[in-house]
Every structure is written in structure tokens, then in C-alpha cells.
Design a protein around this motif. Structure first.
Motif, short mmCIF file in Angstrom:
data_model
loop_
_atom_site.label_atom_id
_atom_site.label_comp_id
_atom_site.label_asym_id
_atom_site.label_seq_id
_atom_site.Cartn_x
_atom_site.Cartn_y
_atom_site.Cartn_z
N HIS A 122 -73.49 29.18 14.97
CA HIS A 122 -74.02 28.45 13.80
C HIS A 122 -73.13 28.67 12.59
O HIS A 122 -72.93 27.78 11.78
N HIS A 177 -78.90 23.01 4.40
CA HIS A 177 -77.50 22.93 4.82
C HIS A 177 -76.79 21.72 4.22
O HIS A 177 -75.58 21.59 4.37
N HIS A 200 -78.50 28.90 0.49
CA HIS A 200 -78.13 29.11 1.89
C HIS A 200 -76.61 29.10 2.08
O HIS A 200 -76.10 29.74 3.01
N HIS A 204 -73.31 31.33 4.43
CA HIS A 204 -72.25 30.81 5.30
C HIS A 204 -70.85 31.19 4.80
O HIS A 204 -69.85 30.68 5.31
ZN ZN Z 1 -77.19 28.15 8.20
#
Ligand code: ZN
Ligand code: ZN
Length: 268
Positions: A122, A177, A200, A204
Motif C-alpha cells: 500500500h 488518499h 494521511h 505515506h
Molecule cells: Zn494510505
């Protein structure tokens, strides 16, 4: 109950399509970052992965978490089916407990090396957009489903609440996302309750100190409560690098390579 189970796939598909199309259009109109790779590089593979994951999950768990909740309701299993709790309270409690469980599970998938191998796929996406919210390895999806079924049975969660949670989780994963530009004020207000795309995105970052923060998917409170909240990436949202050090080759964004990634040995 049978009506709910019969309509369940269509409710999911309709909510998914509405959220996906809205966010994809929003990304085109007001993107937050310039994508490193054009959509046509990543989208066919990310979307094909969703099809593979969904079919596999449906084949292995035909009744899924909603079916488990229906079974628990019939048999009188689980806490909420034993206690004299009203329908509205049971509904809200289910949303909260499942959201906390997903948060804890996400943290566990970062902490345990074997689970990280499944979850890191992911994180290997080199850009973040609405399709990244769907990009999970089928083995991770299967393991998540097992955990969720366990929580649903122990809790005695009402089937409608489980369906609402899953539809909400799917939509919020697409939202947080998405490569959409929210005003700083809108982000700050929303962030008090839910996980925003900026919140979020920190998760990442390729900097491990930032990757291991902001584990939430729906509510933002769990990270604040458990001390894993990080407001912004150190290099800013436009300067930060997305992805992992070990998977920088754009060839890794192909469906076959994504499916293989858990079995590739790398150093974190
Ligand atoms: Zn994510
Ligand atoms: Zn993660």
C-alpha cells in the motif's frame, strides 16, 4: 435482514461509484500535488488490483462481516446482543469500536515485520490519489476481514451498523488518499473529526519517522489519543517524497509486481 443482505452489494457499489467519480473529478479540477506519473500509468493496475481483491474476498468470505453480524444476531452472540442496549447506542458503539480496531490493526501491520510485508505494498505507490485508497494486497484484505469478523462476533455488532461502517470506511479511504486541495481552514476544521488527505499524506512519507504516524482512516481522534499524531510532514506537502526507499522503480506499480511484493526480501 434478508433484504439487507440482498441489497448489500448494490449499496456498496453505488456508494463507491459516487465517491470515486466525485473525488476523481475534484482531483482534476483542484489537485494538491503534481503527480510524478500520469494517471494512465497507475490507474489500470490499481483498479485491476481492486477487482482481484474483491473477487478473492467474496470467494473466500461469501458472507463477509455483515453476514457474521447477522449470524451473531440470530444466535444471540456477542456483547451487544446480550446487554440491554438500544439500537442507536449499539449502532454508534459499533462504528467507534470497528474504527478503533482498524486503527490498532493498522498500527500492528506496521509493527510486525511479517505483516509489514503485506501492508508495505500500500505504501509503495509513488503518488497518492483516489486509487491509492483501494490499493491493498489481497492477503492483507483477507487478514483484515478475519480480524473484523472476530471483532463483529465478540461485539455482537448489528448488521446494518457493520454495513454502514464498511461503506463509510471505503468512502473515507478514497477521500483521505485523494490528491485534492482543501483550504488550510477547511483542513483544520475537518481534521478535528476525520482524517483529511493532508493528515494521511504524512503517513505515506518515505521518512520512517513520518510513516509510523497517523494510522487512522476515519476518525482522527485515535492518533491524538495514543500519541501517534503528526500534523505536517517536515518537508511540507509539496516537498515530501511519497513511497518507500525500497520500491522506487515505476515497474513496481504493475499488478503482477504489486502482488509479488510481500515475497520480496528488502531492508526497511
Ligand atoms: Zn494510505
Ligand atoms: Zn500504513
Amino acid at each position: 435482514m434478508n433484504t439487507l443482505l440482498a441489497w448489500e452489494p448494490w449499496i456498496r457499489v453505488a456508494a463507491f461509484a459516487a465517491a470515486f467519480l466525485t473525488l476523481a473529478a475534484w482531483e482534476s479540477a483542484a489537485p494538491r500535488r503534481r503527480l510524478n506519473l500520469e494517471r494512465h500509468w497507475r490507474w489500470p493496475h490499481n483498479l485491476a488490483l481492486v477487482v482481484v481483491g474483491t473477487l478473492l474476498l467474496r470467494a473466500v468470505f461469501p458472507l463477509a462481516a455483515v453476514g457474521a453480524a447477522a449470524l451473531a444476531a440470530q444466535a444471540g452472540w456477542g456483547l451487544l446482543n446480550r446487554l440491554p442496549v438500544g439500537g442507536a447506542i449499539a449502532f454508534i458503539l459499533t462504528l467507534l469500536v470497528l474504527d478503533l480496531a482498524i486503527w490498532a490493526q493498522h498500527r500492528l501491520f506496521h509493527r510486525v515485520p511479517l505483516l509489514w510485508r503485506l501492508h508495505r505494498m500500500h505504501h509503495a505507490d509513488l503518488d497518492l490519489d483516489v486509487t491509492s485508497g483501494l490499493r491493498f494486497h489481497p492477503l492483507e484484505l483477507a487478514l483484515s476481514m478475519l480480524i473484523k469478523i472476530g471483532v463483529v462476533l465478540l461485539l455482537g455488532a448489528p448488521p446494518l451498523a457493520v454495513l454502514a461502517f464498511e461503506v463509510l470506511l471505503n468512502a473515507s479511504s478514497l477521500f483521505n488518499h485523494a490528491n485534492i486541495a482543501l483550504s488550510p481552514r477547511a483542513d483544520a476544521v475537518l481534521r478535528w473529526l476525520v482524517v483529511t488527505p493532508d493528515m494521511h499524506r504524512v503517513h505515506h512519507s518515505w521518512d520512517p519517522r513520518e510513516t509510523d504516524t497517523n494510522f487512522g482512516f476515519n476518525l482522527s481522534c485515535w492518533d491524538r489519543l495514543f500519541g501517534t499524531y503528526l500534523a505536517q510532514p517536515s518537508l511540507g506537502h509539496l516537498g515530501m517524497t511519497i513511497g518507500l526507499h525500497e520500491f522506487r522503480d515505476p515497474g513496481e506499480l504493475r499488478l503482477d509486481r504489486m502482488l509479488r511484493q510481500p515475497f520480496v526480501a528488502t531492508q526497511r
